[in-house]
Design a protein around this motif. Sequence first.
Motif, PDB file in Angstrom:
ATOM      1  N   ILE A  20       0.820  -1.209   0.000  1.00 58.85           N
ATOM      2  CA  ILE A  20       0.000   0.000   0.000  1.00 58.85           C
ATOM      3  C   ILE A  20       0.856   1.261   0.000  1.00 58.85           C
ATOM      4  O   ILE A  20       0.626   2.188  -0.797  1.00 58.85           O
ATOM      5  CB  ILE A  20      -0.958  -0.011   1.195  1.00 58.85           C
ATOM      6  N   LEU A  21       1.873   1.332   0.870  1.00 54.48           N
ATOM      7  CA  LEU A  21       2.684   2.542   0.962  1.00 54.48           C
ATOM      8  C   LEU A  21       3.457   2.837  -0.334  1.00 54.48           C
ATOM      9  O   LEU A  21       3.356   3.944  -0.877  1.00 54.48           O
ATOM     10  CB  LEU A  21       3.630   2.444   2.151  1.00 54.48           C
ATOM     11  N   PRO A  22       4.242   1.863  -0.865  1.00 50.09           N
ATOM     12  CA  PRO A  22       4.982   2.190  -2.098  1.00 50.09           C
ATOM     13  C   PRO A  22       4.076   2.441  -3.300  1.00 50.09           C
ATOM     14  O   PRO A  22       4.310   3.371  -4.085  1.00 50.09           O
ATOM     15  CB  PRO A  22       5.883   0.969  -2.315  1.00 50.09           C
ATOM     16  N   LEU A  23       3.028   1.620  -3.467  1.00 52.59           N
ATOM     17  CA  LEU A  23       2.126   1.820  -4.599  1.00 52.59           C
ATOM     18  C   LEU A  23       1.361   3.127  -4.461  1.00 52.59           C
ATOM     19  O   LEU A  23       1.162   3.846  -5.449  1.00 52.59           O
ATOM     20  CB  LEU A  23       1.153   0.648  -4.710  1.00 52.59           C
ATOM     21  N   GLY A  24       0.948   3.436  -3.239  1.00 49.56           N
ATOM     22  CA  GLY A  24       0.248   4.704  -3.028  1.00 49.56           C
ATOM     23  C   GLY A  24       1.131   5.899  -3.351  1.00 49.56           C
ATOM     24  O   GLY A  24       0.684   6.873  -3.976  1.00 49.56           O
ATOM     25  N   ALA A  25       2.406   5.829  -2.945  1.00 50.14           N
ATOM     26  CA  ALA A  25       3.335   6.926  -3.227  1.00 50.14           C
ATOM     27  C   ALA A  25       3.545   7.092  -4.728  1.00 50.14           C
ATOM     28  O   ALA A  25       3.577   8.221  -5.246  1.00 50.14           O
ATOM     29  CB  ALA A  25       4.669   6.669  -2.529  1.00 50.14           C
ATOM     30  N   ILE A  26       3.679   5.969  -5.453  1.00 48.63           N
ATOM     31  CA  ILE A  26       3.888   6.040  -6.902  1.00 48.63           C
ATOM     32  C   ILE A  26       2.660   6.613  -7.604  1.00 48.63           C
ATOM     33  O   ILE A  26       2.766   7.467  -8.494  1.00 48.63           O
ATOM     34  CB  ILE A  26       4.230   4.646  -7.453  1.00 48.63           C
ATOM     35  N   ILE A  27       1.479   6.150  -7.212  1.00 50.32           N
ATOM     36  CA  ILE A  27       0.252   6.629  -7.856  1.00 50.32           C
ATOM     37  C   ILE A  27       0.047   8.120  -7.604  1.00 50.32           C
ATOM     38  O   ILE A  27      -0.280   8.888  -8.511  1.00 50.32           O
ATOM     39  CB  ILE A  27      -0.960   5.815  -7.358  1.00 50.32           C
ATOM     40  N   ILE A  28       0.274   8.550  -6.350  1.00 47.85           N
ATOM     41  CA  ILE A  28       0.102   9.973  -6.029  1.00 47.85           C
ATOM     42  C   ILE A  28       1.112  10.821  -6.800  1.00 47.85           C
ATOM     43  O   ILE A  28       0.761  11.861  -7.381  1.00 47.85           O
ATOM     44  CB  ILE A  28       0.245  10.192  -4.511  1.00 47.85           C
ATOM     45  N   THR A  29       2.371  10.372  -6.828  1.00 52.94           N
ATOM     46  CA  THR A  29       3.407  11.138  -7.538  1.00 52.94           C
ATOM     47  C   THR A  29       3.112  11.221  -9.032  1.00 52.94           C
ATOM     48  O   THR A  29       3.382  12.244  -9.671  1.00 52.94           O
ATOM     49  CB  THR A  29       4.779  10.482  -7.326  1.00 52.94           C
ATOM     50  N   PRO A  38       1.244  20.364  -4.144  1.00 54.18           N
ATOM     51  CA  PRO A  38       0.074  20.132  -3.286  1.00 54.18           C
ATOM     52  C   PRO A  38      -0.906  19.154  -3.944  1.00 54.18           C
ATOM     53  O   PRO A  38      -1.026  19.098  -5.169  1.00 54.18           O
ATOM     54  CB  PRO A  38      -0.535  21.529  -3.134  1.00 54.18           C
ATOM     55  N   LEU A  39      -1.604  18.401  -3.111  1.00 53.51           N
ATOM     56  CA  LEU A  39      -2.502  17.368  -3.621  1.00 53.51           C
ATOM     57  C   LEU A  39      -3.657  17.941  -4.448  1.00 53.51           C
ATOM     58  O   LEU A  39      -4.251  17.220  -5.251  1.00 53.51           O
ATOM     59  CB  LEU A  39      -3.049  16.535  -2.457  1.00 53.51           C
ATOM     60  N   ARG A  40      -3.966  19.202  -4.249  1.00 56.37           N
ATOM     61  CA  ARG A  40      -5.064  19.795  -5.027  1.00 56.37           C
ATOM     62  C   ARG A  40      -4.712  19.972  -6.502  1.00 56.37           C
ATOM     63  O   ARG A  40      -5.594  20.244  -7.331  1.00 56.37           O
ATOM     64  CB  ARG A  40      -5.459  21.145  -4.435  1.00 56.37           C
ATOM     65  N   ASP A  41      -3.426  19.779  -6.833  1.00 55.74           N
ATOM     66  CA  ASP A  41      -2.989  19.943  -8.223  1.00 55.74           C
ATOM     67  C   ASP A  41      -3.006  18.638  -9.005  1.00 55.74           C
ATOM     68  O   ASP A  41      -2.317  18.513 -10.025  1.00 55.74           O
ATOM     69  CB  ASP A  41      -1.574  20.542  -8.263  1.00 55.74           C
ATOM     70  N   PHE A  42      -3.755  17.650  -8.532  1.00 52.84           N
ATOM     71  CA  PHE A  42      -3.842  16.368  -9.242  1.00 52.84           C
ATOM     72  C   PHE A  42      -4.231  16.591 -10.708  1.00 52.84           C
ATOM     73  O   PHE A  42      -5.140  17.365 -11.019  1.00 52.84           O
ATOM     74  CB  PHE A  42      -4.896  15.473  -8.589  1.00 52.84           C
ATOM     75  N   SER A  43      -3.547  15.870 -11.597  1.00 53.21           N
ATOM     76  CA  SER A  43      -3.889  15.926 -13.014  1.00 53.21           C
ATOM     77  C   SER A  43      -3.306  14.695 -13.705  1.00 53.21           C
ATOM     78  O   SER A  43      -2.532  13.945 -13.122  1.00 53.21           O
ATOM     79  CB  SER A  43      -3.334  17.204 -13.659  1.00 53.21           C
ATOM     80  N   LEU A  44      -3.694  14.528 -14.962  1.00 55.83           N
ATOM     81  CA  LEU A  44      -3.174  13.425 -15.778  1.00 55.83           C
ATOM     82  C   LEU A  44      -2.092  13.900 -16.743  1.00 55.83           C
ATOM     83  O   LEU A  44      -1.800  13.232 -17.733  1.00 55.83           O
ATOM     84  CB  LEU A  44      -4.325  12.783 -16.566  1.00 55.83           C
ATOM     85  N   MET A  45      -1.480  15.030 -16.430  1.00 55.58           N
ATOM     86  CA  MET A  45      -0.505  15.631 -17.327  1.00 55.58           C
ATOM     87  C   MET A  45       0.684  14.701 -17.584  1.00 55.58           C
ATOM     88  O   MET A  45       1.174  14.604 -18.715  1.00 55.58           O
ATOM     89  CB  MET A  45      -0.009  16.958 -16.753  1.00 55.58           C
ATOM     90  N   ASN A  46       1.159  14.016 -16.543  1.00 55.54           N
ATOM     91  CA  ASN A  46       2.319  13.135 -16.718  1.00 55.54           C
ATOM     92  C   ASN A  46       2.006  11.984 -17.669  1.00 55.54           C
ATOM     93  O   ASN A  46       2.859  11.588 -18.478  1.00 55.54           O
ATOM     94  CB  ASN A  46       2.771  12.582 -15.362  1.00 55.54           C
TER      95      ASN A  46
END
Length: 265
Positions: A20-29, A38-46
């Motif tokens: 959960i921790l490593p996969l969560g970090a990768i998905i968030i990044t 900041p988390l409010r800047d989530f996007s699919l740009m990458n």
Amino acid sequence: GAWRWPCFALVVIYFTIALILPLGAIIITSLLPYPGAPLRDFSLMNFERIFSTRIFQVSVINTLIISSIGATVTVCVGMLAAYMFRRLRPPGAAIWDVIASAPIALPGIVIGLGYLWIAVGSPVYGTLLLTTAVVVVRFVPFALRSGTAALTRIDHSLDEAARIAGATERRVFSSVIMPNIRGPIISMWGLLFVLFSHEVDTNVLLQGTGNTVLVVQIYGWYEYGGLDLASAGSVMLLLLTAAVFMVMAAVIAGQGLVARKRRQQ
């Protein structure tokens, strides 16, 4: 008993730390425009950026080619070797078994470097053929061990009865052995596909112009400071792995359903 809940808590802690921790970090990044945003800047740009690059498309295609062909060849070689060493028992079978298992003791980067020097100046240098062949050599021991374990499920009396009935060794292998271990073979193929697609040590040395694979491209993005692109590529690699496992599970479930229907008839 009294240890049920402590054991359950230990499993949950391990699952959280390992997955959960490593996969969560990768998905968030992968969803942030830059590391630390900041988390409010989530996007699919990458994801849009990597999809728009030709190198990503080529690396995915190469990964599928190497992983599918390599897993198929490795399963065939491993099963034939396991059948020969465990069923036919030719002279020196134990020695050949040890020799065939030797690559498992060598680091992938050592095997890759050795074959790199062997291939320098040859037509296969820097090609997908060389990369696939070397990774097959690296993972044949896994197929050999899995094939040996699968053969222990079949009693010797089955193939002995087939030989008494006049079947050749080829017919025994194809008509008696293989149908009884179809499930383990599919599982073995899926595991090898994942190992091939995740192999870094060997691929990073043997890749040439135009034949990079996804896992090496992810490492390249990270090496040049593109942690956001590397995270997006890692998510795509995880999705590819998950898709393979879903297809494999569907095939195994379908075979089980067919087998149950035959028993009911």
